[in-house]
Scaffold this motif. Structure first.
Motif, PDB file in Angstrom:
ATOM      1  N   THR A 258       0.832  -1.203   0.000  1.00 13.82           N
ATOM      2  CA  THR A 258       0.000   0.000   0.000  1.00 13.82           C
ATOM      3  C   THR A 258       0.865   1.251   0.000  1.00 13.82           C
ATOM      4  N   GLU A 259       1.920   1.262   0.791  1.00 17.22           N
ATOM      5  CA  GLU A 259       2.797   2.428   0.836  1.00 17.22           C
ATOM      6  C   GLU A 259       3.449   2.683  -0.521  1.00 17.22           C
ATOM      7  N   VAL A 260       3.887   1.630  -1.174  1.00 14.53           N
ATOM      8  CA  VAL A 260       4.556   1.795  -2.466  1.00 14.53           C
ATOM      9  C   VAL A 260       3.562   2.261  -3.527  1.00 14.53           C
ATOM     10  N   LEU A 261       2.369   1.651  -3.570  1.00 14.81           N
ATOM     11  CA  LEU A 261       1.397   1.989  -4.600  1.00 14.81           C
ATOM     12  C   LEU A 261       0.891   3.422  -4.467  1.00 14.81           C
ATOM     13  N   TYR A 262       0.795   3.915  -3.225  1.00 16.97           N
ATOM     14  CA  TYR A 262       0.296   5.273  -3.013  1.00 16.97           C
ATOM     15  C   TYR A 262       1.422   6.280  -2.773  1.00 16.97           C
ATOM     16  N   SER A 263       2.658   5.864  -2.997  1.00 15.79           N
ATOM     17  CA  SER A 263       3.822   6.758  -2.853  1.00 15.79           C
ATOM     18  C   SER A 263       3.887   7.394  -1.470  1.00 15.79           C
ATOM     19  N   LEU A 264       3.575   6.610  -0.452  1.00 20.82           N
ATOM     20  CA  LEU A 264       3.698   7.080   0.930  1.00 20.82           C
ATOM     21  C   LEU A 264       5.114   6.771   1.411  1.00 20.82           C
ATOM     22  N   ASP A 265       5.810   7.773   1.857  1.00 22.50           N
ATOM     23  CA  ASP A 265       7.193   7.576   2.307  1.00 22.50           C
ATOM     24  C   ASP A 265       7.212   7.025   3.726  1.00 22.50           C
ATOM     25  N   GLY A 266       6.752   5.783   3.857  1.00 23.64           N
ATOM     26  CA  GLY A 266       6.719   5.140   5.159  1.00 23.64           C
ATOM     27  C   GLY A 266       7.872   4.173   5.343  1.00 23.64           C
TER      28      GLY A 266
END
Length: 320
Positions: A258-266
């Motif tokens: 989910t972080e990668v697909l939504y470009s969340l820098d988590g």
């Protein structure tokens, strides 16, 4: 209750120690190659490899190497080498995005999972139960990597209801923080909503057949009180354990897709970047970070479980 909490905390420390030893063995001992070369990454110069060997003390005994590794972890000296950036700084910078995603998704999947499961149990066998069962099965069956592109395409680009993803800090703009996280929240929560609703429905149907539920009805309690005080409360105990495992794992890194697909820098995306570049120090740091959250949250769940069900702590006291 106090002794139970102390035992759980000591158990948490013991598990974390065991995990740290396993991580040390995996990264420094088991690989059939020079660990300094692995830490330095591909195409590292001999000078860099030599400096890493001296820095990590790979010529020393294994206990001394373990102490050196843990000292680096706890003092912030664990760094990636291309470029040379402290791993703890990268993790702490990215934790707000991961926590925002995990907490929001956890609240959503717990609320809707319990709501749908409760309604299904109340109308077991009816049309509402069959409808909710179909919705739950569909949610469980659809993978995250399919849900996310569909939601982004229709709700971001076609209808333009939600902005394009990327994390906006809560302190910077609360409204932008919320709107940028709604789609990632539901993407991550959909699978768990269906699963939790089925688990709660099954638990409630089992509890409804218990003698104490029939006794409560015989005493004249209203159906609402019977369902909430006796059926629902006792059905929630396994849900708490399940939620602790899932929530801890989500923070630890299962939200990586989910972080990668939504470009969340988590933290999950940081681990993905490190794995792509084969940088072992960041992977090592993220692994220990994830282990801490999983163990800590499950210790909290055990404490809450013991509070809700005194038989748990009484059983441990008797066995002790």
């Amino acid at each position: 209750m106090g002794r139970f909490v102390v035992r759980r905390l000591f158990g948490m420390v013991a598990v974390l120690f065991a995990v740290s030893v396993i991580v040390f063995m995996i990264f420094n001992v088991i690989p059939n190659s020079n660990p300094a070369q692995a830490l330095a990454g591909k195409n590292a110069t001999p000078t860099l490899v030599k400096s890493i060997e001296e820095e990590w003390g790979f010529d020393n005994s294994l206990p001394e190497q373990y102490v050196t590794m843990m000292k680096k972890v706890f003092t912030g000296e664990l760094t990636s080498y291309k470029p040379r950036i402290p791993v703890d700084e990268q993790i702490f910078e990215r934790i707000p995005a991961t926590l925002s995603l995990s907490i929001g998704a956890g609240i959503i999947w717990l609320f809707f999972g319990l709501l749908l499961g409760y309604l299904s149990a109340l109308r077991a066998g009816g049309w509402l139960d069959r409808l909710l069962t179909g919705v739950a099965v569909a949610g469980i069956s659809i993978p995250v990597f399919l849900i996310a592109p569909v939601l982004i395409y229709f709700l971001t680009y076609k209808v333009e209801i939600f902005p394009n993803a990327q994390y906006v800090p809560l302190t910077e703009d609360p409204w932008e923080w919320l709107t940028h996280l709604i789609l990632p929240w539901f993407t991550l929560a959909i699978l768990s909503i269906g699963f939790y609703s089925r688990v709660l429905r099954s638990n409630m149907l089992d509890v409804m057949n218990e003698d104490y539920v029939r006794t409560a009805r015989a005493k004249g309690l209203s159906e609402r009180k019977v369902m909430t005080r006796h059926v629902l409360r006792n059905s929630l105990i396994p849900i708490i354990t399940l939620f602790g495992l899932d929530f801890g794992a989500t923070i630890a890194g299962t939200a990586i897709i989910t972080e990668v697909l939504y470009s969340l820098d988590g933290v999950g995306s940081y681990a993905a970047e490190a794995a792509t570049k084969f940088e072992l120090p960041p992977i090592m740091g993220v692994t220990l970070y994830g282990a801490f959250f999983v163990v800590f949250i499950n210790a909290l769940v055990d404490i809450v479980y013991a509070y809700l069900d005194p038989r748990v702590r009484l059983g441990e006291t008797a066995s002790a």
